[in-house]
Enzyme design. Structure first.
Site, PDB file in Angstrom:
ATOM      1  N   SER A   1       0.850  -1.190   0.000  1.00  0.00           N
ATOM      2  CA  SER A   1       0.000   0.000   0.000  1.00  0.00           C
ATOM      3  C   SER A   1       0.893   1.250   0.000  1.00  0.00           C
ATOM      4  O   SER A   1       1.728   1.404  -0.886  1.00  0.00           O
ATOM      5  CB  SER A   1      -0.942  -0.043   1.203  1.00  0.00           C
ATOM      6  OG  SER A   1      -1.989   0.849   1.023  1.00  0.00           O
TER       7      SER A   1
ATOM      8  N   HIS B   1      -7.029  -5.816  -0.809  1.00  0.00           N
ATOM      9  CA  HIS B   1      -5.925  -4.880  -0.630  1.00  0.00           C
ATOM     10  C   HIS B   1      -4.829  -5.469   0.260  1.00  0.00           C
ATOM     11  O   HIS B   1      -5.021  -5.606   1.464  1.00  0.00           O
ATOM     12  CB  HIS B   1      -6.434  -3.573  -0.039  1.00  0.00           C
ATOM     13  CG  HIS B   1      -5.398  -2.500  -0.021  1.00  0.00           C
ATOM     14  ND1 HIS B   1      -4.669  -2.155  -1.135  1.00  0.00           N
ATOM     15  CD2 HIS B   1      -4.942  -1.701   0.968  1.00  0.00           C
ATOM     16  CE1 HIS B   1      -3.824  -1.195  -0.823  1.00  0.00           C
ATOM     17  NE2 HIS B   1      -3.960  -0.903   0.443  1.00  0.00           N
TER      18      HIS B   1
ATOM     19  N   ASP C   1     -14.653 -20.947  -9.347  1.00  0.00           N
ATOM     20  CA  ASP C   1     -14.002 -21.039  -8.030  1.00  0.00           C
ATOM     21  C   ASP C   1     -14.326 -19.838  -7.150  1.00  0.00           C
ATOM     22  O   ASP C   1     -13.649 -19.597  -6.146  1.00  0.00           O
ATOM     23  CB  ASP C   1     -12.480 -21.174  -8.209  1.00  0.00           C
ATOM     24  CG  ASP C   1     -11.897 -20.040  -9.033  1.00  0.00           C
ATOM     25  OD1 ASP C   1     -12.674 -19.198  -9.532  1.00  0.00           O
ATOM     26  OD2 ASP C   1     -10.662 -19.980  -9.189  1.00  0.00           O
TER      27      ASP C   1
ATOM     28  N   ASP D   1     -17.278 -15.569 -13.214  1.00  0.00           N
ATOM     29  CA  ASP D   1     -16.380 -16.513 -12.556  1.00  0.00           C
ATOM     30  C   ASP D   1     -15.799 -17.531 -13.539  1.00  0.00           C
ATOM     31  O   ASP D   1     -14.588 -17.790 -13.572  1.00  0.00           O
ATOM     32  CB  ASP D   1     -17.171 -17.207 -11.434  1.00  0.00           C
ATOM     33  CG  ASP D   1     -16.350 -18.172 -10.613  1.00  0.00           C
ATOM     34  OD1 ASP D   1     -15.212 -18.477 -11.018  1.00  0.00           O
ATOM     35  OD2 ASP D   1     -16.841 -18.628  -9.572  1.00  0.00           O
TER      36      ASP D   1
ATOM     37  N   ASP E   1     -12.652 -17.778 -16.899  1.00  0.00           N
ATOM     38  CA  ASP E   1     -11.241 -18.169 -16.884  1.00  0.00           C
ATOM     39  C   ASP E   1     -11.083 -19.684 -16.871  1.00  0.00           C
ATOM     40  O   ASP E   1      -9.987 -20.196 -16.631  1.00  0.00           O
ATOM     41  CB  ASP E   1     -10.552 -17.546 -15.668  1.00  0.00           C
ATOM     42  CG  ASP E   1     -11.346 -17.778 -14.374  1.00  0.00           C
ATOM     43  OD1 ASP E   1     -11.664 -18.941 -14.075  1.00  0.00           O
ATOM     44  OD2 ASP E   1     -11.657 -16.797 -13.681  1.00  0.00           O
TER      45      ASP E   1
ATOM     46  N   ASP F   1      -8.711  -5.678  -5.501  1.00  0.00           N
ATOM     47  CA  ASP F   1      -8.315  -4.664  -4.517  1.00  0.00           C
ATOM     48  C   ASP F   1      -9.357  -3.545  -4.524  1.00  0.00           C
ATOM     49  O   ASP F   1      -9.533  -2.874  -5.536  1.00  0.00           O
ATOM     50  CB  ASP F   1      -6.931  -4.109  -4.897  1.00  0.00           C
ATOM     51  CG  ASP F   1      -6.345  -3.219  -3.822  1.00  0.00           C
ATOM     52  OD1 ASP F   1      -7.124  -2.565  -3.091  1.00  0.00           O
ATOM     53  OD2 ASP F   1      -5.106  -3.150  -3.710  1.00  0.00           O
TER      54      ASP F   1
END
Ligand SMILES: *[C@@H]1O[C@H](CO)[C@@H](O)[C@H](O)[C@H]1NC(C)=O
Ligand SMILES: *[C@@H]1O[C@H](CO)[C@@H](O)[C@H](O)[C@H]1NC(C)=O
Ligand SMILES: *[C@@H]1O[C@H](CO)[C@@H](O)[C@H](O)[C@H]1NC(C)=O
Ligand SMILES: *[C@@H]1O[C@H](CO)[C@@H](O)[C@H](O)[C@H]1NC(C)=O
Ligand SMILES: *[C@@H]1O[C@H](CO)[C@@H](O)[C@H](O)[C@H]1NC(C)=O
Ligand SMILES: *[C@@H]1O[C@H](CO)[C@@H](O)[C@H](O)[C@H]1NC(C)=O
Ligand SMILES: *[C@@H]1O[C@H](CO)[C@@H](O)[C@H](O)[C@H]1NC(C)=O
Ligand SMILES: *[C@@H]1O[C@H](CO)[C@@H](O)[C@H](O)[C@H]1NC(C)=O
Length: 512
Positions: free
Chosen positions: A178, A438, A252, A245, A248, A402
């Site tokens: 961060s 994050h 999952d 979801d 890809d 994030d």
């Protein structure tokens, strides 16, 4: 070593440095009970899990100033009493806090590292430190936060450690996430000669864009006079994950290919959400503002200013709202750090009401922050070829879910670094972490021991083409392992038990 002796050697050590009036505030042996620490957010995922333990260490506090800057910086240096591994690790902070992040220091000490953290001359999360009584900006403190005190920490901290052990440091590292990640990139961009290895995760680089883009959701809600309750945002996040979801090649619970996800926010209009007992209907206006959160800031003619929130990410970090009475009577909470940025750093007025910034003020603030502060804190120099000369290795990951720092800013940065030098992976390696929030958390697999990958690269020449990652264990203790891949490769599911790392391969695209 007793206090008098410590005082003597610290006075000697810091007399070598280029700072004024150093004073030993405290030095002695501290003991502390460590809580079990597993991938805590602000240690930058820098060490393996640290068990609960009682540790004793040499705890040195040095206070110094830069002549004529009127700053007073407190530098904390924690040294293992025995078994120093010859490595020095400087650690970073979070938000507007320079540091120190004590768990990161103490975990380092547990594992044998000499560790340091600095307060950069100010304490506390509020931005109030940046304004002097006159209402003028305290530039020295700003520069300390951005870069100067961080460099000092390494120069001074190593002198102290080396005096204590009567040994030279074998390897010098940075670890942070961060703001700590931004600080690590600042070290790579300006002071790489001081470091062998830098771990700089989920970084708050592109600082000025970040502050403004984080404000975009609240500006949109303010202008549209439409403030969705957080449960509506959560329904959107859930519906988006459900829809995207599998793109890809594996269902999952996470979106690994956000670029393939085109979720039409208007498709939920008319649906009813149960918001803690109250039924809330999704309106056209809600669909509009949430579409804007995803698109990110742009000018009225469509020119993109920065990235938006990735699909499937929690919106409430930047677009939080608070509702009273009925679930549709909501006010904007927004991103507090950006609000402070505008009030203190741009308007130089703590009572400025950043909640009433509309599109027009927003666009001028954007120009202003770039003009005023890029030179101090932007941290976006993409020519990193000097890392080759200084033999410094830089590593970073960014969670693709994030909610606080837009991962695409970091991805874009890495792409630009590669554009300057197609061989940049010789010294800088970046890894995407799908489904990770994050600095950690979320449903995705988080790096489990990234710092050791950096150490192996620096000290053994083993350049990581993938790094191990694990999900947070479920209640029954099971978790998923999968590799994170050197960008631009992706961690593709190739069949088999999806909880095992061997069921994934780093390749150019996903299997669908
Ligand atoms: C280390 O020393 C500083 C300053 O003397 C003190 O504030 C801090 O609590 C000490 N830390 C521990 C873990 O004892
Ligand atoms: C740490 O020390 C305290 C006090 O002596 C003790 O109660 C506790 O069990 C110790 N914790 C560990 C993890 O050793
Ligand atoms: C909010 O956005 C919606 C969708 O674009 C639009 O119909 C509505 O007029 C906007 N409201 C305001 C106050 O601008
Ligand atoms: C979103 O999904 C989470 C996890 O499955 C669930 O706990 C939550 O209730 C869902 N929220 C909404 C509004 O559907
Ligand atoms: C953001 O990054 C993700 C992950 O690499 C990518 O799939 C997506 O296309 C990027 N989005 C934008 C707008 O650049
Ligand atoms: C949009 O406006 C900006 C600022 O006036 C300008 O620089 C840009 O070229 C415009 N883009 C388009 C597509 O018209
Ligand atoms: C809406 O919220 C405001 C405070 O934010 C409160 O004063 C007002 O009474 C609420 N109205 C209703 C209808 O609940
Ligand atoms: C653990 O819990 C998960 C989620 O409830 C379940 O899918 C999995 O089968 C469980 N594993 C074991 C070994 O019990």
């Amino acid at each position: 070593m007793n206090s008098a002796l410590l005082s003597a050697f610290v006075a000697f050590a810091i007399s070598l440095a280029v700072v004024a009036s150093p004073a030993l505030e405290g030095a002695g042996v501290s003991t502390r009970t460590l809580k079990s620490l597993k991938k805590s957010a602000f240690d930058g995922n820098y060490l393996p899990a640290t068990p609960a333990a009682n540790i004793s260490f040499c705890n040195i506090t040095v206070i110094y100033t830069h002549q004529n800057w009127n700053d007073q910086i407190t530098l904390t240096i924690n040294l293992p009493l025995t078994g120093w591994n010859g490595r020095f690790v400087a650690t970073g902070g979070g938000g507007l806090i320079t540091g120190p992040t004590l768990p990161a220091l103490e975990a380092g000490v547990y594992h044998g590292y000499a560790t340091a953290g600095t307060d950069g001359g100010h304490a506390g999360f509020s931005a109030s430190w940046i304004l002097e009584e006159t209402g003028l900006l305290n530039y020295p403190l700003f520069v300390d936060f951005a870069s100067e005190s961080l460099k000092d920490m390494v120069v001074l901290g190593k002198q102290v450690a080396e005096s204590y052990y009567s040994e030279t440091t074998k390897y010098t590292y940075w670890a942070g996430c961060s703001t700590g990640g931004r600080q690590g990139h600042m070290m790579a961009q300006r002071y790489s000669d001081l470091f062998d290895g830098i771990l700089a995760n989920s970084p708050a680089i592109n600082w000025n864009e970040l502050q403004m883009a984080s404000m975009w959701p609240q500006v949109v809600m303010y202008e549209n006079q439409s403030v969705p309750p957080e449960c509506v945002m959560e329904a959107y996040t859930n519906a988006t994950i459900k829809a995207c979801d599998g793109l890809d090649g594996l269902v999952d619970g996470i979106i690994s290919a956000p670029g393939l996800c085109k979720f039409d926010t208007y498709s939920l209009v008319g649906q009813t959400i149960d918001c803690g007992g109250t039924e809330v209907k999704i309106t056209n206006d809600y669909a509009y503002v949430i579409e804007q959160f995803l698109q990110g800031p742009h000018l009225s003619n469509g020119t993109r200013l920065w990235y938006g929130v990735n699909p499937g990410t929690d919106f409430t970090g930047l677009a939080g709202t608070s509702c009273t009475g009925t679930a549709t009577n909501c006010t904007i909470v927004g991103a507090s750090l950006s609000q402070e940025w505008v009030s203190y750093f741009l308007e130089l007025n703590p009572s400025y009401n950043a909640m009433t910034v509309g599109y027009s003020a927003y666009n001028s603030l954007w120009t202003q922050t770039k003009q005023w502060y890029d030179w101090i804190i932007e941290t976006a120099n993409t020519d990193l070829r000097h890392l080759k000369q200084t033999n410094t290795k830089l590593m970073a990951f960014h969670g693709l879910a994030d909610p606080a720092i837009f991962p695409n800013g970091t991805i874009n940065f890495y792409q630009n670094v590669l554009a300057v030098d197609p061989h940049a992976a010789d010294y800088f390696r970046f890894f995407e972490a799908p489904g990770v929030q994050h600095c950690g958390g979320g449903n995705g697999a988080q790096p489990s021991n990234m710092f050791n990958s950096l150490v192996d690269w620096v000290e053994k020449g083993i350049a990581p083409s993938q790094i191990p990652a694990e999900t947070t264990p479920l209640a029954n203790g099971t978790y998923t392992s999968r590799p994170l891949c050197l960008y631009p490769l992706v961690s593709a599911y190739i069949g088999g038990d999806p909880t095992k790392a061997s069921s994934y391969r780093c390749q150019g695209s996903f299997n669908k």
